[in-house]
Motif scaffolding. Structure first.
Motif, PDB file in Angstrom:
ATOM      1  N   ILE A  47     -24.635  24.615 -89.042  1.00 18.52           N
ATOM      2  CA  ILE A  47     -24.922  24.117 -87.691  1.00 18.52           C
ATOM      3  C   ILE A  47     -24.000  22.930 -87.407  1.00 18.52           C
ATOM      4  O   ILE A  47     -23.942  21.987 -88.195  1.00 18.52           O
ATOM      5  CB  ILE A  47     -26.388  23.625 -87.577  1.00 18.52           C
ATOM      6  N   CYS A  64     -37.707  22.017 -85.498  1.00 20.11           N
ATOM      7  CA  CYS A  64     -37.324  22.279 -86.889  1.00 20.11           C
ATOM      8  C   CYS A  64     -38.561  22.319 -87.798  1.00 20.11           C
ATOM      9  O   CYS A  64     -39.205  21.303 -88.035  1.00 20.11           O
ATOM     10  CB  CYS A  64     -36.345  21.218 -87.382  1.00 20.11           C
ATOM     11  N   ILE A  69     -34.419  17.329 -89.295  1.00 20.14           N
ATOM     12  CA  ILE A  69     -33.641  16.531 -88.338  1.00 20.14           C
ATOM     13  C   ILE A  69     -34.247  15.139 -88.162  1.00 20.14           C
ATOM     14  O   ILE A  69     -35.455  14.984 -87.992  1.00 20.14           O
ATOM     15  CB  ILE A  69     -33.552  17.258 -86.969  1.00 20.14           C
ATOM     16  N   CYS A  83     -31.963  21.705 -94.394  1.00 23.00           N
ATOM     17  CA  CYS A  83     -31.599  22.715 -93.393  1.00 23.00           C
ATOM     18  C   CYS A  83     -31.258  24.057 -94.056  1.00 23.00           C
ATOM     19  O   CYS A  83     -30.494  24.110 -95.008  1.00 23.00           O
ATOM     20  CB  CYS A  83     -30.382  22.225 -92.604  1.00 23.00           C
ATOM     21  N   ASN A  84     -31.834  25.155 -93.532  1.00 24.76           N
ATOM     22  CA  ASN A  84     -31.497  26.489 -94.066  1.00 24.76           C
ATOM     23  C   ASN A  84     -30.688  27.307 -93.055  1.00 24.76           C
ATOM     24  O   ASN A  84     -30.516  28.505 -93.218  1.00 24.76           O
ATOM     25  CB  ASN A  84     -32.770  27.252 -94.472  1.00 24.76           C
ATOM     26  N   CYS A  86     -31.389  28.186 -89.973  1.00 19.79           N
ATOM     27  CA  CYS A  86     -32.151  29.197 -89.214  1.00 19.79           C
ATOM     28  C   CYS A  86     -31.744  29.255 -87.739  1.00 19.79           C
ATOM     29  O   CYS A  86     -31.901  30.276 -87.089  1.00 19.79           O
ATOM     30  CB  CYS A  86     -33.650  28.920 -89.329  1.00 19.79           C
ATOM     31  N   GLY A  87     -31.235  28.146 -87.205  1.00 19.34           N
ATOM     32  CA  GLY A  87     -30.766  28.138 -85.813  1.00 19.34           C
ATOM     33  C   GLY A  87     -31.841  27.837 -84.780  1.00 19.34           C
ATOM     34  O   GLY A  87     -31.554  27.844 -83.577  1.00 19.34           O
ATOM     35  N   CYS A  89     -33.138  25.054 -83.955  1.00  9.12           N
ATOM     36  CA  CYS A  89     -32.759  23.852 -83.192  1.00  9.12           C
ATOM     37  C   CYS A  89     -31.660  24.178 -82.184  1.00  9.12           C
ATOM     38  O   CYS A  89     -31.572  23.552 -81.124  1.00  9.12           O
ATOM     39  CB  CYS A  89     -32.304  22.739 -84.129  1.00  9.12           C
TER      40      CYS A  89
HETATM   41  S1  SF4 Z   1     -30.968  25.134 -88.392  1.00 11.98           S
HETATM   42 FE1  SF4 Z   1     -33.202  25.383 -88.702  1.00 11.98          FE
HETATM   43  S2  SF4 Z   1     -33.634  24.250 -90.595  1.00 11.98           S
HETATM   44 FE2  SF4 Z   1     -31.623  23.583 -89.884  1.00 11.98          FE
HETATM   45  S3  SF4 Z   1     -32.014  21.761 -88.682  1.00 11.98           S
HETATM   46 FE3  SF4 Z   1     -31.954  23.491 -87.244  1.00 11.98          FE
HETATM   47  S4  SF4 Z   1     -34.100  24.150 -87.081  1.00 11.98           S
HETATM   48 FE4  SF4 Z   1     -33.974  22.821 -88.888  1.00 11.98          FE
END
Ligand code: SF4
Ligand code: SF4
Length: 300
Positions: A47, A64, A69, A83-84, A86-87, A89
């Motif tokens: 990200i 999240c 975050i 953070c994994n 996941c997208g 955010c």
């Molecule tokens: S990508 Fe997913 S895990 Fe990473 S900061 Fe964004 S919401 Fe959180």
């Protein structure tokens, strides 16, 4: 079978013959100082956060589920250990301050994208090029994608740094019409310094490809002060002219266009003070390699 890619570029004319679709796979075992695709190096979705676009709404922090975050002096920054990718955010951000780089895709989905341009491939002698990152670092996905292209009679190319186990290359080579094989430095110590790995496996794989008569074009990025020395050019000339079949050579001039990408990824760019090589310098290198009986072009 799924893979992780970070881009699909249609109508490409620099990644092999004719009009091509270039598929960029994520993940690379090398970390070259001049890498133009720093977003390709990690094998996972990442990200990007652009604080200058952030309006401070806090929606990403709430969305999240991994509590990754935090509001810091640099804005809403994600903790990479939590953070994994996941997208979640990204999808709630109203100002596109967060962006996913990389997506998981099945071979079937990818083929659907590739097939859109079959007409252009047929008319121009083009096809599909798998690039990266390092495509050989996702061997199962690459094999299945190449196999599907072969079944559809789509011409294939693999753009590789050559750093891969031999058994992977042995599986991939019969499915590949053309290899675009990067050659950077002949000195193993300098190679390790500038790319993170020795060149031993790379040189052996290039020897193997030519011994087995797989069509290969060697691409040399010309990076002033790094690999344009007399010693390296002579070493490249000697090595390539000693192969079973002398491959064609393509010289690619270094350019610093990736500087902005490094800034976005908050990665240090170690070559930013280097100017691109002058045309005369490229021509001179080309002339010196041609003295080894090699067929050399410039510009990809
Ligand atoms: S990508 Fe997913 S895990 Fe990473 S900061 Fe964004 S919401 Fe959180
Ligand atoms: S959701 Fe987007 S705009 Fe809102 S705080 Fe997060 S990054 Fe900034």
């Amino acid at each position: 079978m799924t893979g992780v890619i970070f881009d699909v570029k249609r109508y490409s004319i620099h990644d092999g013959p004719g009009i091509r679709t270039t598929v960029f796979l994520k993940g690379c075992p090398l970390s070259c100082w001049w890498c133009h695709n720093p977003e390709s190096q990690s094998a996972f979705t990442e990200i990007i956060y652009r604080p200058e676009r952030c309006i401070g709404c806090g929606a990403c922090e709430k969305a999240c589920s991994r509590d990754a975050i935090r509001l810091t002096q640099r804005g809403y920054v994600a903790d990479p250990d939590r953070c994994n990718g996941c997208g979640d955010c990204v999808s709630v951000c109203p100002s596109e301050a967060r962006e996913s780089v990389g997506r998981e895709i099945t071979v079937k989905e990818l083929l659907k994208e590739i097939e859109k341009d079959v007409l252009f491939f047929d008319e121009s002698g083009g096809g599909v090029t798998f690039s990266g990152g390092e495509p050989l670092s996702q061997p199962g996905f690459l094999e299945e994608a190449l196999r599907s292209c072969c079944e559809l009679e789509i011409r294939t190319a693999v753009d590789t740094c050559g750093f891969a186990p031999r058994h992977v290359l042995e599986t991939i080579a019969p499915l590949t019409r053309l290899f675009l094989f990067d050659l950077k430095l002949m000195d193993p110590v300098l190679h390790r310094k500038y790319t993170g790995v020795s060149n031993e496996i790379i040189l052996e794989n290039l020897e193997w490809l030519t011994e087995n008569r797989y069509e290969t074009v060697v691409r040399i990025p010309v990076i002033p002060g790094v690999n344009d020395t007399e010693e390296n050019i002579q070493g490249v000339g000697r090595f390539l002219s000693g192969l079973s079949i002398k491959p064609d050579v393509d010289l690619l001039a270094y350019h610093a266009s990736a500087t902005e990408k490094y800034r976005r990824f908050e990665m240090p760019y170690r070559l930013q003070d280097i100017a691109p090589p002058h045309e005369d310098h490229l021509r001179d290198i080309s002339d010196r390699l041609e003295m080894f009986g090699l067929n050399v072009s410039t510009g990809g």
